[in-house]
Design a protein around this motif. Sequence first.
Motif, PDB file in Angstrom:
ATOM      1  N   LEU A 122       7.753   4.500  -6.467  1.00  0.00           N
ATOM      2  CA  LEU A 122       6.543   4.272  -5.690  1.00  0.00           C
ATOM      3  C   LEU A 122       6.939   3.522  -4.423  1.00  0.00           C
ATOM      4  O   LEU A 122       7.163   2.301  -4.444  1.00  0.00           O
ATOM      5  N   GLN A 123       7.045   4.262  -3.320  1.00  0.00           N
ATOM      6  CA  GLN A 123       7.558   3.710  -2.069  1.00  0.00           C
ATOM      7  C   GLN A 123       6.709   2.556  -1.570  1.00  0.00           C
ATOM      8  O   GLN A 123       7.222   1.604  -0.952  1.00  0.00           O
ATOM      9  N   GLN A 124       5.397   2.590  -1.836  1.00  0.00           N
ATOM     10  CA  GLN A 124       4.523   1.508  -1.366  1.00  0.00           C
ATOM     11  C   GLN A 124       4.930   0.172  -1.974  1.00  0.00           C
ATOM     12  O   GLN A 124       4.946  -0.852  -1.291  1.00  0.00           O
ATOM     13  N   ILE A 125       5.239   0.170  -3.270  1.00  0.00           N
ATOM     14  CA  ILE A 125       5.644  -1.071  -3.935  1.00  0.00           C
ATOM     15  C   ILE A 125       6.997  -1.525  -3.412  1.00  0.00           C
ATOM     16  O   ILE A 125       7.214  -2.722  -3.139  1.00  0.00           O
ATOM     17  N   GLN A 126       7.932  -0.584  -3.244  1.00  0.00           N
ATOM     18  CA  GLN A 126       9.243  -0.921  -2.686  1.00  0.00           C
ATOM     19  C   GLN A 126       9.107  -1.584  -1.326  1.00  0.00           C
ATOM     20  O   GLN A 126       9.712  -2.635  -1.051  1.00  0.00           O
ATOM     21  N   ASP A 127       8.317  -0.962  -0.442  1.00  0.00           N
ATOM     22  CA  ASP A 127       8.164  -1.479   0.916  1.00  0.00           C
ATOM     23  C   ASP A 127       7.485  -2.847   0.925  1.00  0.00           C
ATOM     24  O   ASP A 127       7.894  -3.745   1.675  1.00  0.00           O
TER      25      ASP A 127
ATOM     26  N   LEU B 129       0.092  -1.756   0.497  1.00  0.00           N
ATOM     27  CA  LEU B 129      -0.661  -1.589  -0.744  1.00  0.00           C
ATOM     28  C   LEU B 129      -2.097  -1.144  -0.487  1.00  0.00           C
ATOM     29  O   LEU B 129      -2.687  -0.436  -1.301  1.00  0.00           O
ATOM     30  N   THR B 130      -2.656  -1.557   0.639  1.00  0.00           N
ATOM     31  CA  THR B 130      -4.067  -1.253   0.916  1.00  0.00           C
ATOM     32  C   THR B 130      -4.259   0.063   1.660  1.00  0.00           C
ATOM     33  O   THR B 130      -5.383   0.560   1.734  1.00  0.00           O
ATOM     34  N   THR B 131      -3.184   0.614   2.216  1.00  0.00           N
ATOM     35  CA  THR B 131      -3.308   1.833   3.031  1.00  0.00           C
ATOM     36  C   THR B 131      -2.341   2.895   2.523  1.00  0.00           C
ATOM     37  O   THR B 131      -1.199   2.979   2.986  1.00  0.00           O
ATOM     38  N   PRO B 132      -2.772   3.720   1.572  1.00  0.00           N
ATOM     39  CA  PRO B 132      -1.897   4.804   1.087  1.00  0.00           C
ATOM     40  C   PRO B 132      -1.578   5.801   2.202  1.00  0.00           C
ATOM     41  O   PRO B 132      -2.327   5.931   3.176  1.00  0.00           O
ATOM     42  N   ALA B 133      -0.484   6.505   2.030  1.00  0.00           N
ATOM     43  CA  ALA B 133      -0.068   7.487   3.031  1.00  0.00           C
ATOM     44  C   ALA B 133      -1.036   8.671   3.049  1.00  0.00           C
ATOM     45  O   ALA B 133      -1.547   9.095   2.013  1.00  0.00           O
ATOM     46  N   THR B 134      -1.301   9.175   4.255  1.00  0.00           N
ATOM     47  CA  THR B 134      -2.077  10.401   4.394  1.00  0.00           C
ATOM     48  C   THR B 134      -1.112  11.582   4.352  1.00  0.00           C
ATOM     49  O   THR B 134      -0.153  11.634   5.126  1.00  0.00           O
TER      50      THR B 134
ATOM     51  N   TYR C 238      -0.299   7.362  -6.074  1.00  0.00           N
ATOM     52  CA  TYR C 238      -0.211   6.382  -4.994  1.00  0.00           C
ATOM     53  C   TYR C 238      -0.862   5.073  -5.429  1.00  0.00           C
ATOM     54  O   TYR C 238      -1.568   5.011  -6.444  1.00  0.00           O
ATOM     55  N   ILE C 239      -0.594   4.038  -4.656  1.00  0.00           N
ATOM     56  CA  ILE C 239      -1.192   2.716  -4.873  1.00  0.00           C
ATOM     57  C   ILE C 239      -2.322   2.534  -3.871  1.00  0.00           C
ATOM     58  O   ILE C 239      -2.163   2.823  -2.682  1.00  0.00           O
ATOM     59  N   ASN C 240      -3.460   2.057  -4.347  1.00  0.00           N
ATOM     60  CA  ASN C 240      -4.583   1.717  -3.474  1.00  0.00           C
ATOM     61  C   ASN C 240      -5.081   0.330  -3.876  1.00  0.00           C
ATOM     62  O   ASN C 240      -5.668   0.172  -4.945  1.00  0.00           O
ATOM     63  N   LEU C 241      -4.780  -0.669  -3.025  1.00  0.00           N
ATOM     64  CA  LEU C 241      -5.079  -2.067  -3.344  1.00  0.00           C
ATOM     65  C   LEU C 241      -4.334  -2.462  -4.619  1.00  0.00           C
ATOM     66  O   LEU C 241      -3.120  -2.465  -4.639  1.00  0.00           O
ATOM     67  N   ASN C 242      -5.065  -2.778  -5.681  1.00  0.00           N
ATOM     68  CA  ASN C 242      -4.436  -3.221  -6.929  1.00  0.00           C
ATOM     69  C   ASN C 242      -4.434  -2.130  -7.985  1.00  0.00           C
ATOM     70  O   ASN C 242      -4.256  -2.406  -9.164  1.00  0.00           O
ATOM     71  N   LYS C 243      -4.625  -0.871  -7.564  1.00  0.00           N
ATOM     72  CA  LYS C 243      -4.770   0.214  -8.524  1.00  0.00           C
ATOM     73  C   LYS C 243      -3.669   1.255  -8.387  1.00  0.00           C
ATOM     74  O   LYS C 243      -3.250   1.590  -7.283  1.00  0.00           O
ATOM     75  N   LEU C 244      -3.235   1.752  -9.533  1.00  0.00           N
ATOM     76  CA  LEU C 244      -2.366   2.922  -9.594  1.00  0.00           C
ATOM     77  C   LEU C 244      -3.265   4.140  -9.744  1.00  0.00           C
ATOM     78  O   LEU C 244      -4.074   4.214 -10.677  1.00  0.00           O
TER      79      LEU C 244
END
Length: 249
Positions: A72-77, A122-127, A155-161
């Motif tokens: 999950l690239q969002q968590i890595q970043d 975490l708050t802005t998933p990729a489009t 994807y991650i959105n805020l605190n949600k998988l």
Amino acid sequence: QEASHRFALPTSGSGGAVKQENFVLSTSGTDQVKGVMTLQGDALCQADINLKMPRNNQLLHFAFREDKQWKLQQIQDARNHVNQAIYLLMNRDVNYQFKTGLEVLKLMDAVMLQLSRARNRLTTPATLTLPEIACSGLTKMFTPALPPDVLVNFYINLNKLCLTVYQLHVLQPSTTKNFKPAGGSVLHNPGAMFEFGSQRYEVSHVHKVECVVPWLNDALVFFTVSLQLCQQLKDKISVFSSYWNYRPY
């Protein structure tokens, strides 16, 4: 530091087994899609998805191949950005003395930039466009293989998988005169069209299921608190600077 600790990979327990967290993904009012995900730090190491096809109520089951994990690239970043913020703060000798308020302001700006980037990941998933989802490596993660009329995205959105499942139908050549390919989006709606390979498709059904990841919620809270502390320090320096520059006649 508290935020950074939330992103640390799970520590090895007894017998060297790595701690893993299981999450059930579901949504109220529908049982079209159910999923059980195993999250290990920034990686989905297991995924089991049940999908009920609306046309014939056929139940399909997909699971990750045993040799596959999905990063999950969002968590890595987000983790990299918060660690960079800590590096900016700690990359000095313990006896270092700041010489000017401006020096501190510049440091706070740099730290706040990294914290904001971490939170935004975490708050802005990729489009993504539908062809990008279709050719993603995620489609090759499953056994049995996903049918050609099913797409999935994590994807991650805020605190949600979040897990989104798209069911497609093939557009016949006679209907493609009104073909309008959809652009990038976090979530595509029914009716969205796209072309992949030599075939044109339309999204017929969209199913989104999700679950709260508690430690992501903690991290977001710590990001907010950290940014507030940085801003408070900046405000104090600005106040003292205004007094220092004030020269009554």
